[in-house]
Write a protein that holds these residues in place. Structure first.
Motif, mmCIF file in Angstrom:
data_model
loop_
_atom_site.group_PDB
_atom_site.id
_atom_site.type_symbol
_atom_site.label_atom_id
_atom_site.label_comp_id
_atom_site.label_asym_id
_atom_site.label_seq_id
_atom_site.Cartn_x
_atom_site.Cartn_y
_atom_site.Cartn_z
ATOM 1 N N ASP A 1 22.904 42.309 62.209
ATOM 2 C CA ASP A 1 23.605 43.490 61.713
ATOM 3 C C ASP A 1 25.105 43.450 62.002
ATOM 4 O OD1 ASP A 1 21.197 44.467 60.792
ATOM 5 O OD2 ASP A 1 20.908 45.856 62.462
ATOM 6 N N ARG B 1 28.187 43.188 59.286
ATOM 7 C CA ARG B 1 29.295 44.148 59.236
ATOM 8 C C ARG B 1 30.642 43.428 59.313
ATOM 9 N NH1 ARG B 1 25.593 47.706 61.358
ATOM 10 N NH2 ARG B 1 25.804 47.226 63.544
ATOM 11 N N GLU C 1 36.239 42.563 52.706
ATOM 12 C CA GLU C 1 37.016 43.737 52.305
ATOM 13 C C GLU C 1 38.503 43.519 52.569
ATOM 14 O OE1 GLU C 1 37.518 48.308 53.813
ATOM 15 O OE2 GLU C 1 35.478 47.497 53.772
ATOM 16 N N ALA D 1 29.349 54.351 51.038
ATOM 17 C CA ALA D 1 28.096 53.792 51.551
ATOM 18 C C ALA D 1 26.917 54.471 50.853
ATOM 19 C CB ALA D 1 28.006 54.033 53.058
ATOM 20 N N ILE E 1 27.024 49.861 53.699
ATOM 21 C CA ILE E 1 28.459 49.883 53.988
ATOM 22 C C ILE E 1 29.242 50.232 52.718
ATOM 23 C CG2 ILE E 1 30.432 48.528 54.793
ATOM 24 C CD1 ILE E 1 28.350 46.797 56.357
ATOM 25 N N HIS E 2 28.913 49.545 51.624
ATOM 26 C CA HIS E 2 29.550 49.762 50.320
ATOM 27 C C HIS E 2 28.468 49.705 49.251
ATOM 28 C CE1 HIS E 2 33.725 49.507 51.614
ATOM 29 N NE2 HIS E 2 33.415 48.457 52.331
#
Length: 194
Positions: free
Chosen positions: A42, A46, A53, A72, A95-96
């Motif tokens: 995880d 991230r 990003e 999210a 997240i996105h």
């Protein structure tokens, strides 16, 4: 020569226990980090998404802004994904929710995954274990299934393996960004550097 806490350093590295000159030409560089076994955890996922990003915001104009601005996905949306959706997809969408540019593809949101799956079933080439993750302007999909990440189109069906898992696909893509192997070209999107 330099000085480091009382230890004299020489250009050959003798001051730090490196008694021989290291030959790093033609791929002889030794591994200097531990390779991970299996998919990203995880925290690694991230960090991978943050790295992508950051690169996109700096290098990809509007595509980077679209991805950075994607909210999210909510818990209900994530729970509505197909049962075969891998944890990396749920982590990414958490997240996105979509909009990740993947070369000539753009990542799908939770809602788009459902609608693209339904539309693809009409082709006769779709199987229930396929999960679409991205779509290109030609209507081809990038899908995750039990054998990895593949391109898919309505006429030919499942193409060759792009990566063994979504996690490794995202990691490879991020690494290409960080190594300067990708660039953003107006009207074309993200492309491999020639």
């Amino acid at each position: 020569e330099g000085d480091m806490g009382g230890k004299r350093l020489s250009p050959r590295g003798g001051g730090l226990g490196l008694s021989a000159k290291m030959d790093v030409s033609k791929g002889s560089m030794p591994e200097i980090h531990n390779k991970r076994e299996g998919d990203m955890g995880d925290e690694e996922l991230r960090q991978c998404v943050l790295d992508m990003e950051t690169w996109l915001a700096s290098n990809a104009g509007g595509a980077g802004a679209d991805f950075a601005g994607a909210a999210a996905a909510g818990k209900e949306q994530l729970e509505g994904l197909p049962p075969s959706a891998p944890p990396a997809l749920k982590g990414l969408l958490g997240i996105h929710d979509g909009k990740l540019p993947l070369l000539d593809f753009v990542g799908l949101s939770c809602a788009e995954i459902s609608s693209e799956s339904s539309a693809a079933k009409a082709s006769g080439k779709w199987q229930d274990g396929y999960v679409p993750i991205a779509k290109n302007p030609d209507g081809d999909l990038l899908v995750v299934c039990g054998t990895g990440v593949h391109r898919w189109d309505a006429e030919l069906g499942l193409g060759s393996v792009e990566a063994n898992s979504l996690s490794s696909h995202l990691e490879q893509y991020r690494n290409m960004m960080m190594q300067g192997k990708l660039e953003y070209v107006d009207e074309c999107g993200i492309m491999e550097v020639a």
